[in-house]
Design an enzyme around this catalytic site. Structure first.
Site, mmCIF file in Angstrom:
data_model
loop_
_atom_site.group_PDB
_atom_site.id
_atom_site.type_symbol
_atom_site.label_atom_id
_atom_site.label_comp_id
_atom_site.label_asym_id
_atom_site.label_seq_id
_atom_site.Cartn_x
_atom_site.Cartn_y
_atom_site.Cartn_z
ATOM 1 N N GLU A 42 0.851 -1.191 0.000
ATOM 2 C CA GLU A 42 0.000 0.000 0.000
ATOM 3 C C GLU A 42 0.885 1.238 0.000
ATOM 4 O OE1 GLU A 42 -2.388 3.022 0.083
ATOM 5 O OE2 GLU A 42 -3.321 1.036 -0.096
ATOM 6 N N ASP A 85 -6.236 -3.865 -5.862
ATOM 7 C CA ASP A 85 -7.385 -3.135 -5.310
ATOM 8 C C ASP A 85 -7.027 -1.650 -5.327
ATOM 9 O OD1 ASP A 85 -9.632 -2.277 -3.984
ATOM 10 O OD2 ASP A 85 -8.967 -2.967 -2.008
#
Length: 281
Positions: A105, A155
């Site tokens: 991330e 994602d």
């Protein structure tokens, strides 16, 4: 005092949420982030004016982007998540007890805000010993890593701002290099009723790097415009077309309950509506 907050994703159409309480609002290093309460959807997160997740319907997206590739693979042991700072995908992936997961991330603040304001999304997944959280650029990670993964789940946000680089041919090629022999890549790919060019562009950029490339659909209430699509790519040409019986056997063996995903939904999701098929070349 309540206020109305508009999603600004589309130039000619908007949806609005009545925010009964704004819990957090800040421009981070990478994105504009706001988290607020809504009486129907619960807590809502928006990044750069685009709805990312809500308490009420997050399970739909997170279950389908996670369980479809893992169940289709059948023997996945190592999963890579690019993005997914709210922890919902991580939570679903780690429900498969034999899986080790690396999550990359770019923005640590999204992770921290999600742990604070959306604790049920991750449900403790960030503290799971099978999770390796890496705060880094996903584009750089897949280019440089020597690891191989059975499933890669991207994602990401839409292809604007920081998320844009995760929709390039170079990125898809690097993902293919990181996959095991029968590995599967799945990526978020927008709502084709409004964002038809995204599905066409993704097909053009992704398909040259894989033997099998397609899309499957999922209906997420707050991602307005009908079905959203998830892109699918693999060098295993059989993974996408397995029977309900095979998927059901694996689902039963996994031993957990879901709220949207079923083996029947899994198989049926690859049957695309005609208006989506027309976007493919």
């Amino acid at each position: 005092m309540s206020r109305w907050i508009s999603e600004t994703l589309y130039a000619d159409y908007q949806q609005r949420f009545k925010a009964t309480d704004v819990l957090f609002e800040e421009k981070t290093e990478h994105q504009d982030l706001i988290i607020f309460e809504n009486d129907f959807f619960g807590r809502v997160m928006m990044l750069d004016g685009v709805t990312q997740t809500t308490d009420r319907d997050e399970f739909v997206y997170h279950e389908m982007i996670s369980h479809v590739p893992i169940m289709a693979h059948g023997e996945a042991k190592k999963v890579l998540i690019i993005g997914g700072g709210d922890g919902g995908v991580l939570r679903e992936v780690l429900r498969h007890k034999d899986i080790q997961c690396t999550m990359v991330e770019i923005d640590a603040s999204v992770v921290e805000m999600s742990k604070k304001y959306f604790p049920d999304h991750s449900a403790g997944a960030f503290e799971n010993e099978r999770c390796n959280l890496v705060i880094a650029d996903g584009l750089k990670f897949v280019k440089e890593t020597t690891e191989r993964f059975d499933v890669i789940i991207v994602d990401s946000t839409d292809p604007i701002g920081p998320g844009e680089v995760l929709f390039t041919s170079e990125f898809y090629q690097d993902c293919q290099r990181c996959l095991s022999e029968k590995g599967i890549l799945v990526t978020q790919n927008g709502v084709p009723f409004f964002q038809g060019d995204e599905i066409t562009t993704t097909q053009e950029r992704m398909s040259p790097h894989f033997k099998d490339m397609s899309f499957y659909v999922v209906a997420v209430p707050t991602y307005v415009g009908g079905f959203m699509t998830l892109a699918w790519a693999s060098n295993d040409e059989n993974a996408r077309t397995q029977s309900v019986d095979v998927i059901n056997e694996r689902f039963v063996a996994a031993g957990f309950e879901t709220n949207y995903y079923t083996p029947g939904v899994h198989v049926g999701a690859f049957s695309l509506p005609r208006y989506i098929e027309k976007l493919l070349k």
